[in-house]
Scaffold this active site. Sequence first.
Site, PDB file in Angstrom:
ATOM      1  N   GLU A   1      -3.928  12.605   6.011  1.00  0.00           N
ATOM      2  CA  GLU A   1      -2.813  11.661   6.001  1.00  0.00           C
ATOM      3  C   GLU A   1      -1.806  11.999   4.903  1.00  0.00           C
ATOM      4  O   GLU A   1      -2.121  12.621   3.896  1.00  0.00           O
ATOM      5  CB  GLU A   1      -3.342  10.243   5.764  1.00  0.00           C
ATOM      6  CG  GLU A   1      -4.444   9.851   6.738  1.00  0.00           C
ATOM      7  CD  GLU A   1      -4.809   8.384   6.653  1.00  0.00           C
ATOM      8  OE1 GLU A   1      -4.374   7.634   7.532  1.00  0.00           O
ATOM      9  OE2 GLU A   1      -5.530   7.980   5.730  1.00  0.00           O
TER      10      GLU A   1
ATOM     11  N   SER B   1       3.965   5.022   7.433  1.00  0.00           N
ATOM     12  CA  SER B   1       4.504   5.775   6.306  1.00  0.00           C
ATOM     13  C   SER B   1       5.483   6.881   6.656  1.00  0.00           C
ATOM     14  O   SER B   1       5.528   7.361   7.786  1.00  0.00           O
ATOM     15  CB  SER B   1       3.363   6.381   5.506  1.00  0.00           C
ATOM     16  OG  SER B   1       2.730   5.348   4.821  1.00  0.00           O
TER      17      SER B   1
ATOM     18  N   ARG C   1       1.538  10.991  12.484  1.00  0.00           N
ATOM     19  CA  ARG C   1       2.361  10.132  11.617  1.00  0.00           C
ATOM     20  C   ARG C   1       2.686  10.787  10.275  1.00  0.00           C
ATOM     21  O   ARG C   1       2.306  11.899  10.004  1.00  0.00           O
ATOM     22  CB  ARG C   1       1.610   8.813  11.346  1.00  0.00           C
ATOM     23  CG  ARG C   1       0.218   8.980  10.754  1.00  0.00           C
ATOM     24  CD  ARG C   1      -0.414   7.594  10.492  1.00  0.00           C
ATOM     25  NE  ARG C   1      -1.762   7.700   9.983  1.00  0.00           N
ATOM     26  CZ  ARG C   1      -2.863   7.643  10.729  1.00  0.00           C
ATOM     27  NH1 ARG C   1      -2.781   7.480  12.032  1.00  0.00           N
ATOM     28  NH2 ARG C   1      -4.053   7.744  10.173  1.00  0.00           N
ATOM     29  N   ASP C   2       3.374  10.049   9.434  1.00  0.00           N
ATOM     30  CA  ASP C   2       3.586  10.318   8.012  1.00  0.00           C
ATOM     31  C   ASP C   2       4.465  11.541   7.721  1.00  0.00           C
ATOM     32  O   ASP C   2       4.038  12.495   7.047  1.00  0.00           O
ATOM     33  CB  ASP C   2       2.233  10.463   7.275  1.00  0.00           C
ATOM     34  CG  ASP C   2       1.346   9.225   7.389  1.00  0.00           C
ATOM     35  OD1 ASP C   2       1.830   8.191   7.886  1.00  0.00           O
ATOM     36  OD2 ASP C   2       0.172   9.304   6.985  1.00  0.00           O
TER      37      ASP C   2
ATOM     38  N   TRP D   1       0.847  -1.197   0.000  1.00  0.00           N
ATOM     39  CA  TRP D   1       0.000   0.000   0.000  1.00  0.00           C
ATOM     40  C   TRP D   1       0.879   1.243   0.000  1.00  0.00           C
ATOM     41  O   TRP D   1       1.692   1.393  -0.936  1.00  0.00           O
ATOM     42  CB  TRP D   1      -1.108  -0.080   1.062  1.00  0.00           C
ATOM     43  CG  TRP D   1      -0.787  -0.099   2.515  1.00  0.00           C
ATOM     44  CD1 TRP D   1      -1.021   0.909   3.421  1.00  0.00           C
ATOM     45  CD2 TRP D   1      -0.254  -1.195   3.280  1.00  0.00           C
ATOM     46  NE1 TRP D   1      -0.662   0.509   4.679  1.00  0.00           N
ATOM     47  CE2 TRP D   1      -0.181  -0.765   4.630  1.00  0.00           C
ATOM     48  CE3 TRP D   1       0.206  -2.481   2.970  1.00  0.00           C
ATOM     49  CZ2 TRP D   1       0.313  -1.570   5.650  1.00  0.00           C
ATOM     50  CZ3 TRP D   1       0.700  -3.285   3.987  1.00  0.00           C
ATOM     51  CH2 TRP D   1       0.746  -2.828   5.292  1.00  0.00           C
ATOM     52  N   ASP D   2       0.780   2.167   0.965  1.00  0.00           N
ATOM     53  CA  ASP D   2       1.473   3.464   0.875  1.00  0.00           C
ATOM     54  C   ASP D   2       2.894   3.340   0.319  1.00  0.00           C
ATOM     55  O   ASP D   2       3.706   2.575   0.837  1.00  0.00           O
ATOM     56  CB  ASP D   2       1.602   4.105   2.262  1.00  0.00           C
ATOM     57  CG  ASP D   2       0.274   4.409   2.914  1.00  0.00           C
ATOM     58  OD1 ASP D   2      -0.761   3.912   2.461  1.00  0.00           O
ATOM     59  OD2 ASP D   2       0.290   5.145   3.912  1.00  0.00           O
TER      60      ASP D   2
HETATM   61  C1  FRU Z   1      -2.545   5.731   4.736  1.00  0.00           C
HETATM   62  C2  FRU Z   1      -2.152   5.304   6.126  1.00  0.00           C
HETATM   63  C3  FRU Z   1      -1.055   6.186   6.672  1.00  0.00           C
HETATM   64  C4  FRU Z   1      -0.366   5.282   7.662  1.00  0.00           C
HETATM   65  C5  FRU Z   1      -0.497   3.916   7.032  1.00  0.00           C
HETATM   66  C6  FRU Z   1      -0.710   2.808   8.012  1.00  0.00           C
HETATM   67  O1  FRU Z   1      -3.023   4.694   3.953  1.00  0.00           O
HETATM   68  O2  FRU Z   1      -3.277   5.295   6.950  1.00  0.00           O
HETATM   69  O3  FRU Z   1      -1.550   7.356   7.267  1.00  0.00           O
HETATM   70  O4  FRU Z   1       0.960   5.664   7.855  1.00  0.00           O
HETATM   71  O5  FRU Z   1      -1.583   3.988   6.131  1.00  0.00           O
HETATM   72  O6  FRU Z   1      -0.897   1.589   7.387  1.00  0.00           O
HETATM   73  C1  FRU Z   2      -8.251   2.999   8.183  1.00  0.00           C
HETATM   74  C2  FRU Z   2      -7.223   3.595   9.104  1.00  0.00           C
HETATM   75  C3  FRU Z   2      -6.024   4.201   8.414  1.00  0.00           C
HETATM   76  C4  FRU Z   2      -5.045   4.237   9.553  1.00  0.00           C
HETATM   77  C5  FRU Z   2      -5.326   2.953  10.272  1.00  0.00           C
HETATM   78  C6  FRU Z   2      -5.137   3.022  11.741  1.00  0.00           C
HETATM   79  O1  FRU Z   2      -7.751   2.059   7.324  1.00  0.00           O
HETATM   80  O2  FRU Z   2      -7.870   4.576   9.880  1.00  0.00           O
HETATM   81  O3  FRU Z   2      -6.269   5.428   7.817  1.00  0.00           O
HETATM   82  O4  FRU Z   2      -3.743   4.282   9.136  1.00  0.00           O
HETATM   83  O5  FRU Z   2      -6.660   2.618   9.959  1.00  0.00           O
HETATM   84  O6  FRU Z   2      -5.210   1.753  12.332  1.00  0.00           O
END
Ligand code: FRU
Ligand code: FRU
Length: 491
Positions: free
Chosen positions: A338, A164, A245-246, A75-76
Amino acid sequence: TEPVPGFPQPTEHTQKAYSPTDDFTSRWTRADAKQIKAMSDPNAGSRENSMPKEYTMPTVPQDFPDMSNEEVWVWDTWPLTDEHANQYSVNGQEIIFSLVADRDLGFDERHQYARIGYFYRPAGVPADERPEDGGWTYGGQVFDEGVTGKIFEDQSFSHQTQWSGSARVTKNGEIKLFFTDVAFYRDKDGKDIKPYDPRIALSVGHVHSNKNGVKLTGFDKVTDLLQADGKYYQTAEQNSYFNFRDPFTFEDPAHPGETYMVFEGNTAQKRDEAKCTSEDLGYRKGETNGETVDEVNKSGATYQIGNVGLARAKNKELTEWEFLPPILSANCVTDQTERPQIYMQDGKYYLFTISHRSTFAAGIDGPEGVYGFVGNGIRSDYQPLNRGSGLALGSPSNLNFAAGSPFAPDYNQHPGQFQAYSHYVMPGGLVQSFIDTIGTKEDFVRGGTLGPTVKLDIKGDSATVDYNYGDNGLGAWADIPANRELKNGKA
Ligand code: FRU
Ligand code: FRU
Ligand code: FRU
């Protein structure tokens, strides 16, 4: 633009720049965010997209190729960049970092098990000459097991995960990997024994690259950079579901010699006592389609108080940082801003951040996608893009119907509603994102790989999909091209 009957006018924003250290936070107001619903077609029927085509990512087909040959969920994803967000190949190899998880897990279980992995592919190959899946080779995880857990004083965590960030490369092949280091403390039923602990962290290593492949070494130490302070950025004490985060770092030509970081935070209020103000609502004088502060504060919207944070480095090594006030708040608008990033073009500063449909506040709605704001400096009275709404690029969605979730899309939703998330805007307006779910309630597939790259035409206060790019707007799968090359780094 003309006001839409039944909807308020957006807030007036000047784009005026302030000093990065000033105590000024621009607001993505409710009046702004209501422009998203205002542009949704109330007559769009079941499974149709209700949003304007120019702000909607073209529909992604269900038979997408998988970039890791089903080795890991992906993913990210972020590229290897310099301080101006240029993307580098190193000795002929393009390199990206992705959150990855074991395919034995369900895709929705990934967050507690995320690891940072990397991929590489030969640079300089035109997109249409690459393998359909983007031609990436999975290089494995960046960290050895155990390394990223060491910064936590309380070692009794149940899950320790890497979220991320962003990666900076210098001429000698050194990589500064900024990321979110997270510990969860849960019992065997998955309940929190104590709140999770996300920290913005740095690990420094090296890239070794030649025509045979890419190796990363030295990522064996982590420096804890920032923990939420409770003054600007909400802490676990204020809200155990806080977001922090991020990290994304950059330099600003207007402030040479400084390094800044934007990141996701929440406004520092206690969850159950949070209040939004008339400035957060942002209605113009005499607005007849507004709301009262009291109404909004009683509606539950106060649980959604996202912000975009700013920090400044205190040393050249980028190991010491100080918080500055947030550059954007989304109080009573959305809870999650995010993966924020700063994108500079034509002397303007664009702030992009991703948001889920499900994290918008009561009374606000918008698609899964990337949202954008433009101003004259990194801290400015940001103007939300596209009719004052903030929506830069959404997945095809129907706001007349409920969303459902990626594992159970609503019957009436467009098959593309969850097709893409975690968009990252690259040089030239190219946008990459990952596939979450594609299809309708009775026929959907999960993604876990990068989707097709698309292109935004970013100009002034608008961003629109370039339908001349790729195949009717859809470019190649997992296409993250370098626009700079680094040679003779430490190979
Ligand atoms: C975005 C996100 C980020 C986080 C990560 C966690 O998709 O929610 O904010 O760092 O995924 O899996
Ligand atoms: C939904 C979410 C993401 C976040 C994670 C936290 O998928 O809120 O945006 O990174 O779950 O657990
Ligand atoms: C100096 C520099 C940076 C870039 C890198 C790659 O450190 O020129 O601009 O990150 O080297 O060439």
